[in-house]
Design a protein around this motif. Structure first.
Motif, short mmCIF file in Angstrom:
data_model
loop_
_atom_site.label_atom_id
_atom_site.label_comp_id
_atom_site.label_asym_id
_atom_site.label_seq_id
_atom_site.Cartn_x
_atom_site.Cartn_y
_atom_site.Cartn_z
N VAL A 176 0.77 -1.25 -0.13
CA VAL A 176 -0.15 0.09 -0.01
C VAL A 176 0.85 1.25 -0.03
O VAL A 176 0.45 2.22 0.32
N GLY A 177 2.09 1.14 -0.51
CA GLY A 177 3.02 2.48 -0.46
C GLY A 177 4.26 2.09 0.34
O GLY A 177 4.66 1.08 0.64
N GLU A 178 4.83 3.41 0.39
CA GLU A 178 6.12 3.29 1.26
C GLU A 178 6.12 3.94 2.49
O GLU A 178 5.02 4.93 2.69
N GLU A 179 6.88 3.73 3.49
CA GLU A 179 6.95 4.36 4.67
C GLU A 179 8.43 4.72 5.24
O GLU A 179 9.22 4.01 4.72
N ASP A 180 8.57 5.78 5.94
CA ASP A 180 9.79 6.03 6.36
C ASP A 180 10.19 5.16 7.70
O ASP A 180 9.24 5.49 8.67
N VAL A 181 11.38 4.31 7.61
CA VAL A 181 11.75 3.47 8.64
C VAL A 181 12.95 4.24 9.40
O VAL A 181 14.08 3.86 8.94
N PRO A 182 12.96 4.82 10.39
CA PRO A 182 14.24 5.11 11.03
C PRO A 182 15.05 4.34 11.33
O PRO A 182 14.99 3.09 11.97
N TRP A 183 16.56 4.47 10.90
CA TRP A 183 17.51 3.60 11.30
C TRP A 183 18.70 4.27 12.29
O TRP A 183 19.17 3.70 12.75
N GLU A 184 18.52 5.60 12.31
CA GLU A 184 19.48 6.33 13.37
C GLU A 184 18.82 7.60 13.85
O GLU A 184 18.28 8.34 13.19
N GLN A 185 19.21 7.88 14.94
CA GLN A 185 18.65 9.33 15.48
C GLN A 185 19.44 10.09 16.32
O GLN A 185 20.52 9.31 17.08
N TRP A 186 19.84 11.17 15.95
CA TRP A 186 20.75 12.22 16.82
C TRP A 186 19.91 13.10 17.55
O TRP A 186 19.15 13.89 16.81
N ILE A 187 20.11 13.37 18.87
CA ILE A 187 19.28 14.40 19.72
C ILE A 187 20.17 15.48 20.12
O ILE A 187 21.45 14.88 20.91
N VAL A 188 20.38 16.60 19.93
CA VAL A 188 21.00 17.72 20.42
C VAL A 188 20.29 18.40 21.38
O VAL A 188 19.20 18.90 21.10
N ASN A 189 20.72 18.16 22.76
CA ASN A 189 20.00 18.83 23.80
C ASN A 189 20.47 20.18 24.01
O ASN A 189 21.57 19.99 24.45
N ALA A 190 19.84 21.46 23.89
CA ALA A 190 20.42 22.62 24.04
C ALA A 190 19.89 23.48 25.07
O ALA A 190 18.71 23.43 25.41
N GLU A 191 20.69 24.11 26.01
CA GLU A 191 20.03 25.03 26.97
C GLU A 191 20.99 26.42 26.96
O GLU A 191 22.19 26.56 26.65
#
Length: 180
Positions: free
Chosen positions: A98-113
């Motif tokens: 029924v189509g394509e989906e984005d499947v995450p393979w890596e994530q980067w989180i920048v926590n900023a204060e």
């Protein structure tokens, strides 16, 4: 690929004068280490640390969104998340395509204060600490992307057109709410 994927966190405490520049540097460096197309890197100096420069407009837009949200709110903490995905066939209950989906393979989180030094002496100490933080962030990127876990996270490249064969999504959250 299973449903869990590597997540890399980078924490930075920013000072108003250099906040945008530091966020640009961190995001450009993350992208540089995960772009697989032909890249002609440009470098620039941020607090005496040489950083890499990629995907200018996308990074500018997201840093501006982050900055406006931080400036307009009372909370001076936020998060910029860079998610790399691959396109996979999406199937319905009966295994019908029924189509394509984005499947995450890596994530980067920048926590900023965002913090404001109280004196010139504080500002000088702050700048020295932030410079060391940027150097550590680059080390984290290099160690992760060259590790077995970092290399194993990258899916097979089946379409080598453009600068990245994978969808890239950058989201900005301030006070737990996605903005922009």
């Amino acid at each position: 690929m299973n449903s869990t994927f590597p997540t890399v966190s980078i924490d930075v405490v920013l000072e108003r004068r250099s906040a945008k520049e530091v966020l640009h540097a961190v995001l450009h460096s993350i992208l540089f280490h995960r772009l697989f197309g032909t890249v002609k890197p440009q470098t620039f100096e941020v607090l005496d640390v040489t950083m890499i420069h990629e995907m200018e407009q996308l990074v500018n837009d997201k840093v501006d969104v982050f900055w406006k949200a931080i400036e307009s709110g009372s909370n001076k903490r936020g998060q910029i998340t860079v998610t790399f995905s691959e396109k996979k066939p999406k199937k319905s209950w009966f295994q019908v395509y029924v189509g394509e989906e984005d499947v995450p393979w890596e994530q980067w989180i920048v926590n900023a204060e965002l913090r404001q030094p109280k004196s010139d002496r504080d500002r000088q100490e702050f700048t020295t600490t932030l410079s060391a933080t940027l150097t550590k962030a680059l080390q984290i990127m290099l160690i992760h992307t060259s590790s077995e876990k970092g290399r194993a996270a990258v899916p097979l490249i089946t379409n080598a057109t453009g600068i990245s064969p994978f969808p890239i999504r950058i989201t900005v959250k301030v006070d737990g709410v996605e903005v922009g």
